[in-house]
Motif scaffolding. Structure first.
Motif, short mmCIF file in Angstrom:
data_model
loop_
_atom_site.label_atom_id
_atom_site.label_comp_id
_atom_site.label_asym_id
_atom_site.label_seq_id
_atom_site.Cartn_x
_atom_site.Cartn_y
_atom_site.Cartn_z
N PHE A 1 0.81 -1.21 0.00
CA PHE A 1 0.00 0.00 0.00
C PHE A 1 0.85 1.27 0.00
CE2 PHE A 1 -2.98 3.20 1.13
CZ PHE A 1 -4.24 2.73 0.81
N PRO A 2 1.82 1.41 0.91
CA PRO A 2 2.64 2.65 0.88
C PRO A 2 3.45 2.77 -0.40
CG PRO A 2 3.51 1.08 2.48
CD PRO A 2 2.16 0.58 2.09
N VAL A 3 3.89 1.65 -0.97
CA VAL A 3 4.63 1.73 -2.24
C VAL A 3 3.73 2.27 -3.34
CG1 VAL A 3 5.70 0.34 -4.05
CG2 VAL A 3 6.31 -0.06 -1.67
N GLN A 4 2.49 1.77 -3.41
CA GLN A 4 1.56 2.27 -4.42
C GLN A 4 1.24 3.75 -4.22
OE1 GLN A 4 -1.72 -0.65 -5.65
NE2 GLN A 4 -1.00 -1.54 -3.73
N GLN A 5 1.14 4.17 -2.97
CA GLN A 5 0.90 5.58 -2.69
C GLN A 5 2.07 6.44 -3.14
OE1 GLN A 5 -2.21 6.15 -2.35
NE2 GLN A 5 -2.40 6.95 -0.26
N MET A 6 3.28 5.98 -2.91
CA MET A 6 4.46 6.74 -3.34
C MET A 6 4.56 6.80 -4.87
SD MET A 6 7.47 5.83 -0.58
CE MET A 6 7.20 4.06 -0.56
N MET A 7 4.21 5.70 -5.53
CA MET A 7 4.23 5.68 -6.98
C MET A 7 3.19 6.65 -7.54
SD MET A 7 6.60 3.72 -8.17
CE MET A 7 5.98 3.64 -9.85
N ALA A 8 1.99 6.64 -6.93
CA ALA A 8 0.92 7.53 -7.40
C ALA A 8 1.28 8.99 -7.18
CB ALA A 8 -0.38 7.20 -6.68
N TYR B 1 2.29 7.85 -15.07
CA TYR B 1 2.41 7.14 -16.33
C TYR B 1 1.30 6.12 -16.54
CZ TYR B 1 7.10 9.15 -16.29
OH TYR B 1 8.17 10.02 -16.25
N GLY B 2 0.25 6.24 -15.79
CA GLY B 2 -0.88 5.33 -15.97
C GLY B 2 -0.92 4.23 -14.92
N VAL B 3 -2.08 3.57 -14.85
CA VAL B 3 -2.31 2.56 -13.82
C VAL B 3 -1.40 1.35 -14.00
CG1 VAL B 3 -4.00 0.95 -12.87
CG2 VAL B 3 -4.70 3.28 -13.47
N TRP B 4 -1.25 0.89 -15.24
CA TRP B 4 -0.46 -0.31 -15.48
C TRP B 4 1.00 -0.13 -15.08
CZ3 TRP B 4 -2.19 -4.99 -15.98
CH2 TRP B 4 -3.47 -5.22 -16.51
N PHE B 5 1.56 1.01 -15.43
CA PHE B 5 2.95 1.29 -15.06
C PHE B 5 3.11 1.31 -13.55
CE2 PHE B 5 6.20 4.31 -13.73
CZ PHE B 5 7.32 3.85 -14.40
N ASN B 6 2.21 2.04 -12.89
CA ASN B 6 2.30 2.15 -11.43
C ASN B 6 2.13 0.79 -10.75
OD1 ASN B 6 2.64 4.82 -11.78
ND2 ASN B 6 0.88 5.49 -10.59
N GLN B 7 1.20 -0.02 -11.25
CA GLN B 7 0.95 -1.32 -10.62
C GLN B 7 2.13 -2.27 -10.80
OE1 GLN B 7 -1.64 -2.31 -8.67
NE2 GLN B 7 -2.33 -0.19 -8.75
N ILE B 8 2.67 -2.30 -12.00
CA ILE B 8 3.78 -3.21 -12.27
C ILE B 8 5.03 -2.83 -11.47
CG2 ILE B 8 5.40 -4.00 -14.05
CD1 ILE B 8 3.07 -3.82 -16.05
N ILE B 9 5.37 -1.54 -11.48
CA ILE B 9 6.54 -1.09 -10.73
C ILE B 9 6.32 -1.26 -9.22
CG2 ILE B 9 8.09 0.85 -10.25
CD1 ILE B 9 8.28 -0.33 -13.08
N SER B 10 5.11 -0.98 -8.76
CA SER B 10 4.79 -1.16 -7.34
C SER B 10 4.93 -2.62 -6.94
CB SER B 10 3.36 -0.69 -7.04
OG SER B 10 3.22 0.70 -7.26
N LEU B 11 4.50 -3.53 -7.82
CA LEU B 11 4.62 -4.95 -7.53
C LEU B 11 6.08 -5.37 -7.43
CD1 LEU B 11 3.28 -7.71 -7.14
CD2 LEU B 11 3.27 -7.97 -9.63
N ILE B 12 6.89 -4.89 -8.35
CA ILE B 12 8.32 -5.25 -8.32
C ILE B 12 8.98 -4.74 -7.04
CG2 ILE B 12 10.54 -4.86 -9.45
CD1 ILE B 12 9.02 -4.75 -12.12
N ILE B 13 8.71 -3.48 -6.70
CA ILE B 13 9.31 -2.91 -5.49
C ILE B 13 8.81 -3.64 -4.25
CG2 ILE B 13 9.47 -0.83 -4.07
CD1 ILE B 13 9.29 0.81 -6.62
N SER B 14 7.51 -3.95 -4.20
CA SER B 14 6.94 -4.63 -3.04
C SER B 14 7.52 -6.03 -2.87
CB SER B 14 5.41 -4.70 -3.18
OG SER B 14 4.84 -3.42 -3.24
#
Length: 240
Positions: free
Chosen positions: A162-169, A174-187
């Motif tokens: 959750f905090p990673v997704q908030q920081m990405m947002a 760059y759109g939902v897909w970019f944020n979700q994929i990068i957030s998943l990798i970082i998480s």
């Protein structure tokens, strides 16, 4: 138990404003459940499966009684009141792991019951039972066992996601897909670190503590019965 999700002037422009980590609301309940489990173990409750089954069943049925039987101290948040019954069901599964058999027919039957009782007020019982049984069955299939990772990063991903997704947002647009994929990798990376640096170490501490409790209990058991009891206790603490 009222976790604070927000920090002032943080993530003001995010869809979830001010929220730092919306997943942590479950942590106080989870810690409470494990402390209750530890207390019951220290009292010797698990030596009698009938007593353990009675307590677990009472917790499972409590939401139908308005949480007036065992969980009177919980908030009236429906999601919170269902955490304890799910935990109690897991206790029953663990308690009777040698007798409970989960097969495709039982999985199909549990989902059929959920569909048949979908409109009832207690349909959530059938849903969670079917869901947990399905997960347990799938986790024992040959293909998943073959590719089972050596580390469990799921809890770390849950806490950090959750905090990673908030920081990405807040940082990128760059759109939902970019944020979700990068957030998943970082998480996943943070979950890996969390497992090795925190969770694994505390689990080892917990095992040593459980073995110490078992040793204390053993000191009060007649010598003739110690050998069999020790084997049983250690098997419960560390099945491997």
């Amino acid at each position: 138990m009222h976790p604070v999700f927000k920090l002032p002037n943080v993530f003001l422009n995010n869809p979830y404003k001010d929220v730092v980590n919306g997943a942590i609301w479950t942590l106080p309940y989870e810690v409470g459940a494990y402390l209750i489990l530890l207390a019951l173990y220290m009292m010797g409750t698990f030596k009698n499966k009938s007593i353990t089954l009675f307590i677990s069943t009472a917790i499972i049925l409590d939401p139908l009684l308005g949480n007036k039987l065992a969980l009177t101290w919980l908030s009236q948040n429906k999601e919170a009141t269902l955490l304890a019954p799910c935990f109690a069901l897991g206790v029953i599964f663990a308690l009777y792991k040698d007798k409970i058999e989960i097969c495709p027919n039982s999985i199909l039957g549990s989902w059929m019951l959920y569909l048949l009782f979908h409109s009832s007020t207690y349909n959530f019982y059938f849903f969670y039972f079917a869901l947990f049984s399905s997960i347990l069955y799938l986790s024992t299939t040959r293909i998943l066992l073959k590719y089972r990772p050596s580390v469990d990063i799921s809890y770390g991903v849950y806490l950090w996601g959750f905090p990673v997704q908030q920081m990405m947002a807040a940082t990128f647009n760059y759109g939902v897909w970019f944020n979700q994929i990068i957030s998943l990798i970082i998480s996943i990376c943070l979950g890996f670190l969390s497992w090795h640096l925190i969770e694994k170490r505390f689990m080892n501490i917990g095992r040593r503590f459980a073995k110490s409790l078992a040793a204390v209990r053993m000191s009060n058991v007649p010598l003739v019965a110690r050998t069999s009891l020790a084997a049983e206790e250690l098997q419960q603490i560390d099945p491997s």
